[in-house]
Design an enzyme around this catalytic site. Structure first.
Site, PDB file in Angstrom:
ATOM      1  N   GLY A 288      -1.720  -2.944  -6.287  1.00 34.31           N
ATOM      2  CA  GLY A 288      -3.003  -3.309  -5.699  1.00 34.31           C
ATOM      3  C   GLY A 288      -2.789  -3.923  -4.330  1.00 34.31           C
ATOM      4  O   GLY A 288      -1.840  -3.586  -3.623  1.00 34.31           O
ATOM      5  N   GLU A 289      -3.689  -4.807  -3.932  1.00 31.29           N
ATOM      6  CA  GLU A 289      -3.649  -5.521  -2.651  1.00 31.29           C
ATOM      7  C   GLU A 289      -3.951  -4.619  -1.448  1.00 31.29           C
ATOM      8  O   GLU A 289      -4.087  -5.108  -0.343  1.00 31.29           O
ATOM      9  CB  GLU A 289      -2.276  -6.185  -2.408  1.00 31.29           C
ATOM     10  CG  GLU A 289      -1.847  -7.172  -3.453  1.00 31.29           C
ATOM     11  CD  GLU A 289      -0.472  -7.771  -3.151  1.00 31.29           C
ATOM     12  OE1 GLU A 289       0.090  -7.507  -2.058  1.00 31.29           O
ATOM     13  OE2 GLU A 289       0.037  -8.497  -4.017  1.00 31.29           O
ATOM     14  N   GLY A 290      -4.033  -3.292  -1.656  1.00 33.31           N
ATOM     15  CA  GLY A 290      -4.137  -2.362  -0.545  1.00 33.31           C
ATOM     16  C   GLY A 290      -2.795  -1.751  -0.187  1.00 33.31           C
ATOM     17  O   GLY A 290      -2.687  -1.001   0.798  1.00 33.31           O
TER      18      GLY A 290
END
Length: 346
Positions: A313-315
């Site tokens: 996640g997180e980008g």
């Protein structure tokens, strides 16, 4: 209700011009594979051929906690969420490293972290402290759902108005794959056992608890599957609603987006229901290991740029894909044509 204006599709004339230019470059037709399609997409989004290289790519990490963590669906405690927000702010997370490598900057937005905001800027659009436990209660009230969608819209406007020419949405929130998978299962009408993954690394017992929580949430949301805002209220969360508003507003503002993993793509499913046609402004940065992610990508008709077995996640997956998109732009814009190079195309 959060009404979005009709989405204008990317520019068809620029698309055709980009396709034609690809056929004049010093290479066999189609020899650059997916890079060619990506370059054409960027040209159509920018309404210009050749396309311009991105000068202000921006990652926004939407942070929020979820009450469903109390059901034992995550390998980590909810206290990790505010700790990671501080890590983002300090520049120490994976997304900070990968964004720097890709020449992008990072912003973190506390939408529903179960703690006081780290700073006024980070908490400028905070809706509440933690979303409700979707297994037993609604994630949000109607007013909170609207506020969260509007927060995402406002963040998109702030970034575009500040010059962002490509956006990436990232996520941070312990337990957030549970509401994300619930939303995907609801929209695609899939059974939980077929789409539930391991999230941050839960064991078999945790996986069973996650399936049970999602099944209970789907039962609670069975009467609202045709209403995207109601789905966010019943089965989602403030961070997911804000991401949905952000992704839809990016399309309103004619700004291309690289989607990240299962949480962001779950929000994208809802965003495309809120603003039909928004998906034309997005590319899938990567495919995560979560089964629901592939299901959501297929539903949106998006093909991931990379598939590296990532699940953070997180980008991060989108940030890894960004240099490839930059490469696509560079080839279409800077390669010589057959005429310019004096090379025969016959």
């Amino acid at each position: 209700m959060s009404a979005f204006p009709a989405i204008t599709p990317p520019d068809a004339e620029a698309l055709q011009a980009a396709l034609a230019r690809q056929n004049t470059l010093t290479k066999p037709p189609g020899a650059l594979g997916r890079l060619e399609a990506l370059s054409v997409w960027v040209a159509s989004c920018q309404g210009a051929c050749p396309p311009r290289q991105f000068t202000r790519a921006r990652v926004v990490v939407f942070a929020g906690d979820h009450g469903v963590t109390a059901s034992g669906v995550s390998a980590f405690p909810s206290e990790v969420t505010p700790q990671m927000v501080a890590n983002f702010d300090a520049g120490g997370a994976a997304i900070n490293v990968l964004a720097t490598l890709a020449d992008a900057t990072v912003r973190v937005a506390d939408i529903a972290v179960d703690a006081e905001p780290l700073s006024p800027a980070i908490g400028a659009h905070k809706v509440r402290r933690g979303s409700g436990n979707i297994a037993i209660e609604d994630a949000l009230s109607e007013a909170e759902t609207t506020a969260a969608i509007q927060a995402g819209r406002a963040i998109a406007d702030e970034e575009v108005d500040s010059g962002a020419d490509l956006l990436i949405a990232g996520d941070m929130g312990i337990g957030n794959t549970t509401p994300a998978t619930t939303l995907i299962a609801a929209v695609t009408r899939s059974e939980p056992v077929a789409v539930v993954g391991r999230g941050t690394g839960i064991d078999d017992t945790g996986w069973a608890r996650k399936v049970s929580a999602i099944r209970d949430a789907l039962y609670r949301g069975r009467t609202v599957t045709g209403d995207p805002e109601a789905l966010l209220r019943v089965c989602g969360g403030a961070d997911l609603a804000a991401m949905a508003g952000f992704l839809a507003q990016a399309a309103v503002r004619r700004t291309p987006v690289l989607l990240d993993g299962v949480v962001v793509t779950a929000a994208a499913l809802i965003a495309d229901l809120l603003a039909p046609g928004a998906r034309a402004w997005w590319q899938a940065g990567h495919r995560s290991t979560e089964p629901a992610h592939t299901l959501a990508l297929d539903h949106l008709g998006l093909v991931p740029i990379v598939d590296l077995g990532m699940r953070l996640g997180e980008g991060t997956g989108a940030a890894v894909a960004l240099p490839l998109v930059r490469a696509a732009v560079a080839t279409l814009a800077s390669m010589a044509t057959f005429d310019e190079a004096g090379v025969s195309d016959a």
